[in-house]
Write an enzyme that holds these catalytic residues in place. Structure first.
Site, short mmCIF file in Angstrom:
data_model
loop_
_atom_site.label_atom_id
_atom_site.label_comp_id
_atom_site.label_asym_id
_atom_site.label_seq_id
_atom_site.Cartn_x
_atom_site.Cartn_y
_atom_site.Cartn_z
N PRO A 16 68.61 -16.78 94.07
CA PRO A 16 68.38 -17.83 95.08
C PRO A 16 69.16 -19.08 94.69
CG PRO A 16 66.48 -17.66 93.60
CD PRO A 16 67.44 -16.56 93.21
N MET A 17 69.92 -19.64 95.63
CA MET A 17 70.63 -20.90 95.38
C MET A 17 70.48 -21.78 96.61
SD MET A 17 74.14 -19.78 93.43
CE MET A 17 74.56 -18.37 94.46
N CYS A 100 63.71 -23.99 88.65
CA CYS A 100 64.65 -24.99 89.17
C CYS A 100 64.57 -26.28 88.38
CB CYS A 100 64.35 -25.26 90.64
SG CYS A 100 65.56 -26.36 91.34
N LYS A 142 60.12 -16.57 89.00
CA LYS A 142 61.45 -16.85 88.42
C LYS A 142 61.33 -18.07 87.52
CE LYS A 142 66.31 -17.49 89.50
NZ LYS A 142 66.54 -18.94 89.38
N ARG A 228 76.15 -18.01 90.59
CA ARG A 228 77.41 -18.72 90.85
C ARG A 228 78.62 -17.81 90.95
NH1 ARG A 228 76.28 -22.69 86.05
NH2 ARG A 228 75.36 -20.72 85.37
C1 LIG Z 1 73.63 -24.50 93.80
C2 LIG Z 1 72.48 -23.84 93.10
C3 LIG Z 1 71.23 -23.84 93.70
C4 LIG Z 1 70.14 -23.21 93.07
N1 LIG Z 1 68.94 -23.16 93.72
C5 LIG Z 1 67.91 -22.46 93.16
C6 LIG Z 1 66.69 -22.29 93.86
O1 LIG Z 1 66.50 -22.78 94.98
N2 LIG Z 1 65.71 -21.58 93.24
C7 LIG Z 1 65.87 -21.03 91.99
O2 LIG Z 1 64.95 -20.38 91.47
N3 LIG Z 1 67.03 -21.16 91.33
C8 LIG Z 1 68.05 -21.84 91.89
N4 LIG Z 1 69.25 -21.92 91.23
C9 LIG Z 1 69.43 -21.20 89.95
C10 LIG Z 1 70.02 -19.80 90.16
O3 LIG Z 1 69.11 -18.99 90.87
C11 LIG Z 1 70.32 -19.12 88.81
O4 LIG Z 1 69.12 -19.01 88.08
C12 LIG Z 1 71.33 -19.90 87.98
O5 LIG Z 1 72.42 -20.35 88.77
C13 LIG Z 1 71.86 -19.06 86.81
O6 LIG Z 1 72.51 -17.90 87.27
P1 LIG Z 1 74.14 -17.81 87.36
O7 LIG Z 1 74.66 -18.19 86.00
O8 LIG Z 1 74.41 -16.39 87.72
O9 LIG Z 1 74.58 -18.80 88.39
C14 LIG Z 1 70.33 -22.57 91.82
C15 LIG Z 1 71.60 -22.58 91.23
C16 LIG Z 1 72.67 -23.20 91.85
C17 LIG Z 1 74.02 -23.18 91.19
#
Ligand SMILES: Cc1cc2nc3c(=O)[nH]c(=O)nc-3n(C[C@H](O)[C@H](O)[C@H](O)COP(=O)(O)O)c2cc1C
Length: 346
Positions: A16-17, A100, A142, A228
């Site tokens: 989720p992002m 988050c 999460k 990402r």
């Molecule tokens: C732009 C952005 C928005 C995010 N929004 C959320 C969110 O709404 N809820 C959540 O649990 N994690 C959120 N995250 C965290 C991601 O779900 C994930 O845990 C984190 O980016 C690490 O994974 P990655 O290295 O594959 O990006 C967000 C990350 C990014 C970059």
């Protein structure tokens, strides 16, 4: 792989992002190999449920099952009400956000800040499970590895969550203090996996097929979640799936294929957001798609000056056509450019 009683297509999940994984993007990820995708976080504040932002976030029209909605908040009763509301609006899985680090979320004592208050975290989990269980809706959690390096309490929270009836736990291998800096570590995720019987998902810095394989092996996790690295490259899921299955790299997609995916995504995107908001928010998706490509940065800057969907679409279309004259396929992942796992991470 199952979440509760719900079967999943595979063990590659889209993270989720907020502001990114809206319904059009989730659909694209699912089409291109993600077995599961969680919606952007939805607030537990009832007064905001009818806002445009929240109702867009709760839009699941035509989305492939299962529909998973993430909720965030600080009050057990409000979180329970938010879970019920989202189930009534189509959610088949409810995910609680304890990961988050955003200030907006944490100053209200939600997101990863909850990891500092285990009793409150557990109260929230119990309240949400209490409304979800009778409706046969699995609850997932999460979180991060902890609040800070000295307080990595993911195992303790995960154990309590499992006892309270949570069906799956995802761990992002960073503390709250780290934000998105430094590197994800996977030892804590492995410890959570070893302590639980329910599925555990490893998340953080997975950006190549090799890294995906290494993280699965190091942590023993049941699935991996990618955030990402899927921005602008949603086909990473099928690249990883192919590599895990065969040990071989899938060639990069043909330029014309990547163009078609992006144009379909844009069409869906404008449909959800409308012309003005759609044009503004489409810029980041286009930017991510073109930035790593030859002269992509120049095109990205030019594209930011265009202010209608028609202009965006025709610029994207022309740019990819010109690229296709020079390049048949987009480059595939290179292991050298994206190393597998450092000793600190393992
Ligand atoms: C732009 C952005 C928005 C995010 N929004 C959320 C969110 O709404 N809820 C959540 O649990 N994690 C959120 N995250 C965290 C991601 O779900 C994930 O845990 C984190 O980016 C690490 O994974 P990655 O290295 O594959 O990006 C967000 C990350 C990014 C970059």
């Amino acid at each position: 792989m199952h979440i509760g009683h719900i079967p999943l297509a595979n063990r590659l999940f889209a993270a989720p992002m907020a502001g990114v994984t809206d319904r059009p993007f989730r659909q694209l990820c699912k089409r291109l190999g993600a077995g599961y995708a969680v919606s952007e976080m939805v607030t537990s504040r009832r007064d905001l449920w009818n806002s445009l932002k929240t109702s867009r976030r709760a839009n699941h029209d035509g989305e492939v099952d299962p529909i998973a909605v993430q909720i965030a908040g600080t009050e057990p009763a409000m979180m329970a009400a938010a879970a019920a509301y989202n189930i009534d609006n189509g959610a088949q899985i409810i995910d609680i956000n304890m990961g988050c680090p955003a200030k907006k979320v944490c100053t209200q004592w939600a997101g990863s800040a909850l990891m500092q208050d285990e009793p409150l975290a557990l109260e929230i989990i119990e309240a949400v499970v209490a409304v979800c269980a009778p409706r046969h809706v699995p609850v997932t959690l999460k979180m991060r590895t902890g609040w800070c390096q000295a307080e990595r309490n993911a195992v303790s929270i995960a154990r309590a969550a499992e006892r309270a009836g949570v069906s799956m736990v995802t761990v992002h291998g960073r503390t709250r203090e780290q934000g998105y800096g430094g590197q994800a570590e996977y030892a804590t995720i492995a410890a959570v996996k070893a302590a639980l019987r329910i599925p555990v998902v490893a998340n953080g810095d997975i950006d190549t097929p090799e890294k995906a394989r290494a993280v699965l092996a190091t942590t023993g996790a049941d699935a991996i979640m990618i955030g990402r690295a899927a921005q602008g490259r949603p086909w990473i899921f099928r690249e990883i799936a192919h590599f895990l299955e065969t040990g071989e790299h899938l060639p990069g997609p043909e330029v014309r294929q990547a163009k078609a995916w992006l144009l379909e995504h844009l069409d869906d995107h404008y449909g959800l957001y409308g012309e003005d908001a759609g044009v503004r928010s489409a810029r980041k998706h286009i930017g991510w798609a073109v930035r790593p490509l030859p002269d992509g940065e120049i095109f990205r800057a030019h594209m930011n000056t265009l202010d209608t969907s028609q202009a965006q679409v025709s610029a994207v279309s022309d740019w990819f056509d010109q690229l296709a004259d020079k390049l048949w396929r987009l480059p595939a992942w290179s292991q050298a450019a994206h190393p597998a796992l450092t000793p600190e991470q393992a």
